[in-house]
Design a protein around this motif. Structure first.
Motif, PDB file in Angstrom:
ATOM      1  N   ASP A   3     -11.411  36.640 -21.099  1.00 50.87           N
ATOM      2  CA  ASP A   3     -10.966  35.270 -21.390  1.00 50.87           C
ATOM      3  C   ASP A   3     -11.287  34.860 -22.815  1.00 50.87           C
ATOM      4  O   ASP A   3     -10.488  34.216 -23.487  1.00 50.87           O
ATOM      5  CB  ASP A   3     -11.634  34.300 -20.410  1.00 50.87           C
ATOM      6  CG  ASP A   3     -11.108  32.889 -20.563  1.00 50.87           C
ATOM      7  OD1 ASP A   3      -9.916  32.680 -20.277  1.00 50.87           O
ATOM      8  OD2 ASP A   3     -11.881  32.012 -20.984  1.00 50.87           O
ATOM      9  N   SER A   4     -12.477  35.261 -23.330  1.00 56.23           N
ATOM     10  CA  SER A   4     -12.849  34.867 -24.693  1.00 56.23           C
ATOM     11  C   SER A   4     -11.924  35.509 -25.712  1.00 56.23           C
ATOM     12  O   SER A   4     -11.539  34.886 -26.705  1.00 56.23           O
ATOM     13  CB  SER A   4     -14.302  35.251 -24.987  1.00 56.23           C
ATOM     14  OG  SER A   4     -14.469  36.656 -24.884  1.00 56.23           O
ATOM     15  N   ALA A   5     -11.516  36.767 -25.479  1.00 59.43           N
ATOM     16  CA  ALA A   5     -10.596  37.429 -26.401  1.00 59.43           C
ATOM     17  C   ALA A   5      -9.231  36.775 -26.369  1.00 59.43           C
ATOM     18  O   ALA A   5      -8.558  36.639 -27.386  1.00 59.43           O
ATOM     19  CB  ALA A   5     -10.493  38.912 -26.062  1.00 59.43           C
ATOM     20  N   ALA A   6      -8.797  36.368 -25.161  1.00 57.93           N
ATOM     21  CA  ALA A   6      -7.477  35.749 -25.019  1.00 57.93           C
ATOM     22  C   ALA A   6      -7.395  34.431 -25.764  1.00 57.93           C
ATOM     23  O   ALA A   6      -6.318  34.033 -26.221  1.00 57.93           O
ATOM     24  CB  ALA A   6      -7.163  35.530 -23.540  1.00 57.93           C
ATOM     25  N   HIS A   7      -8.535  33.752 -25.900  1.00 58.48           N
ATOM     26  CA  HIS A   7      -8.526  32.440 -26.542  1.00 58.48           C
ATOM     27  C   HIS A   7      -9.120  32.480 -27.951  1.00 58.48           C
ATOM     28  O   HIS A   7      -9.413  31.438 -28.529  1.00 58.48           O
ATOM     29  CB  HIS A   7      -9.300  31.435 -25.684  1.00 58.48           C
ATOM     30  CG  HIS A   7      -8.615  31.116 -24.384  1.00 58.48           C
ATOM     31  ND1 HIS A   7      -8.812  31.851 -23.239  1.00 58.48           N
ATOM     32  CD2 HIS A   7      -7.698  30.161 -24.059  1.00 58.48           C
ATOM     33  CE1 HIS A   7      -8.079  31.352 -22.258  1.00 58.48           C
ATOM     34  NE2 HIS A   7      -7.388  30.335 -22.724  1.00 58.48           N
ATOM     35  N   PRO A  10      -6.595  33.294 -33.698  1.00 54.89           N
ATOM     36  CA  PRO A  10      -5.892  34.470 -34.221  1.00 54.89           C
ATOM     37  C   PRO A  10      -6.050  34.658 -35.725  1.00 54.89           C
ATOM     38  O   PRO A  10      -6.068  35.784 -36.217  1.00 54.89           O
ATOM     39  CB  PRO A  10      -4.430  34.198 -33.852  1.00 54.89           C
ATOM     40  CG  PRO A  10      -4.330  32.704 -33.748  1.00 54.89           C
ATOM     41  CD  PRO A  10      -5.661  32.261 -33.190  1.00 54.89           C
ATOM     42  N   LEU A  11      -6.153  33.547 -36.441  1.00 60.82           N
ATOM     43  CA  LEU A  11      -6.219  33.613 -37.901  1.00 60.82           C
ATOM     44  C   LEU A  11      -6.967  32.400 -38.415  1.00 60.82           C
ATOM     45  O   LEU A  11      -6.727  31.273 -37.969  1.00 60.82           O
ATOM     46  CB  LEU A  11      -4.805  33.640 -38.495  1.00 60.82           C
ATOM     47  CG  LEU A  11      -4.684  33.549 -40.017  1.00 60.82           C
ATOM     48  CD1 LEU A  11      -5.295  34.778 -40.682  1.00 60.82           C
ATOM     49  CD2 LEU A  11      -3.213  33.399 -40.430  1.00 60.82           C
ATOM     50  N   LEU A  12      -7.864  32.629 -39.356  1.00 63.57           N
ATOM     51  CA  LEU A  12      -8.583  31.537 -40.009  1.00 63.57           C
ATOM     52  C   LEU A  12      -8.390  31.689 -41.516  1.00 63.57           C
ATOM     53  O   LEU A  12      -8.716  32.731 -42.095  1.00 63.57           O
ATOM     54  CB  LEU A  12     -10.069  31.580 -39.653  1.00 63.57           C
ATOM     55  CG  LEU A  12     -10.918  30.389 -40.103  1.00 63.57           C
ATOM     56  CD1 LEU A  12     -10.391  29.084 -39.513  1.00 63.57           C
ATOM     57  CD2 LEU A  12     -12.386  30.591 -39.699  1.00 63.57           C
ATOM     58  N   GLY A  45      -6.277  28.410 -37.941  1.00 67.19           N
ATOM     59  CA  GLY A  45      -7.137  27.365 -38.475  1.00 67.19           C
ATOM     60  C   GLY A  45      -7.125  27.374 -39.992  1.00 67.19           C
ATOM     61  O   GLY A  45      -6.935  28.422 -40.617  1.00 67.19           O
ATOM     62  N   LEU A  46      -7.322  26.212 -40.601  1.00 66.53           N
ATOM     63  CA  LEU A  46      -7.371  26.082 -42.055  1.00 66.53           C
ATOM     64  C   LEU A  46      -8.666  25.396 -42.449  1.00 66.53           C
ATOM     65  O   LEU A  46      -8.915  24.248 -42.069  1.00 66.53           O
ATOM     66  CB  LEU A  46      -6.176  25.281 -42.570  1.00 66.53           C
ATOM     67  CG  LEU A  46      -6.176  24.960 -44.069  1.00 66.53           C
ATOM     68  CD1 LEU A  46      -6.164  26.243 -44.901  1.00 66.53           C
ATOM     69  CD2 LEU A  46      -4.972  24.077 -44.443  1.00 66.53           C
ATOM     70  N   VAL A  47      -9.488  26.111 -43.204  1.00 65.56           N
ATOM     71  CA  VAL A  47     -10.757  25.583 -43.699  1.00 65.56           C
ATOM     72  C   VAL A  47     -10.604  25.283 -45.187  1.00 65.56           C
ATOM     73  O   VAL A  47     -10.397  26.195 -45.990  1.00 65.56           O
ATOM     74  CB  VAL A  47     -11.904  26.591 -43.482  1.00 65.56           C
ATOM     75  CG1 VAL A  47     -13.204  26.063 -44.082  1.00 65.56           C
ATOM     76  CG2 VAL A  47     -12.081  26.877 -41.992  1.00 65.56           C
ATOM     77  N   LEU A  48     -10.663  24.021 -45.560  1.00 65.02           N
ATOM     78  CA  LEU A  48     -10.599  23.631 -46.960  1.00 65.02           C
ATOM     79  C   LEU A  48     -11.944  23.933 -47.603  1.00 65.02           C
ATOM     80  O   LEU A  48     -13.000  23.590 -47.053  1.00 65.02           O
ATOM     81  CB  LEU A  48     -10.262  22.148 -47.087  1.00 65.02           C
ATOM     82  CG  LEU A  48      -9.006  21.673 -46.343  1.00 65.02           C
ATOM     83  CD1 LEU A  48      -8.761  20.179 -46.607  1.00 65.02           C
ATOM     84  CD2 LEU A  48      -7.788  22.499 -46.725  1.00 65.02           C
ATOM     85  N   ALA A  49     -11.908  24.591 -48.755  1.00 69.32           N
ATOM     86  CA  ALA A  49     -13.140  25.017 -49.423  1.00 69.32           C
ATOM     87  C   ALA A  49     -13.050  24.635 -50.890  1.00 69.32           C
ATOM     88  O   ALA A  49     -12.240  25.182 -51.630  1.00 69.32           O
ATOM     89  CB  ALA A  49     -13.325  26.525 -49.283  1.00 69.32           C
ATOM     90  N   ARG A 193      -8.785  37.393 -37.551  1.00 73.35           N
ATOM     91  CA  ARG A 193      -8.394  37.792 -38.910  1.00 73.35           C
ATOM     92  C   ARG A 193      -8.647  36.639 -39.857  1.00 73.35           C
ATOM     93  O   ARG A 193      -8.526  35.473 -39.468  1.00 73.35           O
ATOM     94  CB  ARG A 193      -6.896  38.167 -38.910  1.00 73.35           C
ATOM     95  CG  ARG A 193      -6.323  38.613 -40.251  1.00 73.35           C
ATOM     96  CD  ARG A 193      -4.824  38.846 -40.116  1.00 73.35           C
ATOM     97  NE  ARG A 193      -4.180  39.191 -41.375  1.00 73.35           N
ATOM     98  CZ  ARG A 193      -2.858  39.182 -41.577  1.00 73.35           C
ATOM     99  NH1 ARG A 193      -2.044  38.858 -40.586  1.00 73.35           N
ATOM    100  NH2 ARG A 193      -2.358  39.505 -42.750  1.00 73.35           N
ATOM    101  N   THR A 194      -9.003  36.946 -41.095  1.00 78.53           N
ATOM    102  CA  THR A 194      -9.254  35.905 -42.089  1.00 78.53           C
ATOM    103  C   THR A 194      -8.465  36.160 -43.370  1.00 78.53           C
ATOM    104  O   THR A 194      -8.239  37.310 -43.762  1.00 78.53           O
ATOM    105  CB  THR A 194     -10.752  35.810 -42.449  1.00 78.53           C
ATOM    106  OG1 THR A 194     -11.198  37.070 -42.955  1.00 78.53           O
ATOM    107  CG2 THR A 194     -11.586  35.422 -41.242  1.00 78.53           C
TER     108      THR A 194
END
Length: 257
Positions: A3-7, A10-12, A45-49, A193-194
């Motif tokens: 379940d943890s892998a399924a959720h 996918p990309l940060l 997800g999008l992390v502003l840096a 993936r990042t």
């Protein structure tokens, strides 16, 4: 698949702001909308840096619809976590005290008025007010000679202060970097993936830390020199600058998703 892998995320994407996701001149980001829409479609997800303060970045997170993600503030000196109060840490007063002992020539935001910062950055006076509400780091301009700068940097280092050149300002702090904060966010969110994007030398470590790094063209300031060959082959360098280059890179790198 458990379940943890399924959720899993996918990309940060970790992105610098000024000169990367935001236009260097007018701070607009309309040209980045195709790339932002692609990330939303993918559930990424999008992390502003950025060197920007938490108060500045909150406004941009709301405008871009990414308030559910953390943000890296003041060049990695702090992390803004969604739904959590700000940390009680405050290095700024200590940093300004050290600056008083160093060779003269550095003009920091703490030495400027809101109108001075607005003039130097192109921000509105209201935005400049938020930019001066610092807690961890001090951006500014070097106004002396090159020899004087080297002496200033040497004395700063002796006092535990590091200096990083961004697209426009020299930023001083007690050493925590965007890459340090990025590692902490990755450990917390565990993405599959990042990608990291930036345009200036202070983004180099963050770009190298990601699975895929992007150097956005920077015709207005010091760009990022070539990495060692084994790293450079994994780096995408854009033709266009700012949000247009940013969007093109995101669309290219997510074409297989």
């Amino acid at each position: 698949m458990n379940d943890s892998a399924a959720h899993a995320l996918p990309l940060l994407v970790f992105s610098d702001l000024d000169g990367t996701l935001l236009d260097h001149h007018d701070y607009g980001w309309d040209a980045a909308k195709p790339g932002l829409e692609r990330l939303r479609d993918l559930g990424a997800g999008l992390v502003l840096a950025s060197s920007k303060t938490a108060e500045e970045i909150r406004v941009l997170q709301q405008e871009m619809g990414v308030t559910d993600m953390p943000a890296i503030v003041e060049n990695g000196a702090g992390i803004l976590w969604p739904g959590k109060p700000d940390s009680d840490d405050d290095d700024y007063t200590r940093l300004r005290a050290v600056l008083e002992t160093l060779p003269k020539g550095f003009l920091g935001f703490g030495d400027m008025t809101d109108l001075d910062v607005a003039r130097e950055t192109g921000l509105s006076p209201a935005q400049a007010t938020l930019a001066r509400r610092r807690r961890f780091s001090e951006p500014g301009l070097w106004t002396g000679s090159q020899a004087g700068l080297q002496e200033f940097l040497k004395e700063a280092a002796r006092n535990g202060v590091t200096a990083r050149q961004g697209g426009r300002f020299l930023t001083l702090s007690f050493g925590r970097t965007k890459a340090d904060a990025m590692d902490e966010v990755i450990r917390h969110l565990e993405p599959i993936r990042t990608i990291a994007l930036g345009d200036a030398p202070n983004d180099a470590e963050m770009i190298q830390t990601a699975d895929q790094g992007v150097v956005v063209a920077n015709p207005d300031g010091p760009s990022i020199p070539p990495f060692p060959p084994e790293i450079e082959t994994q780096i995408l360098r854009t033709t266009h600058s700012g949000p247009q280059g940013w969007s093109e890179a995101i669309l290219t790198l997510t074409a297989d998703l």
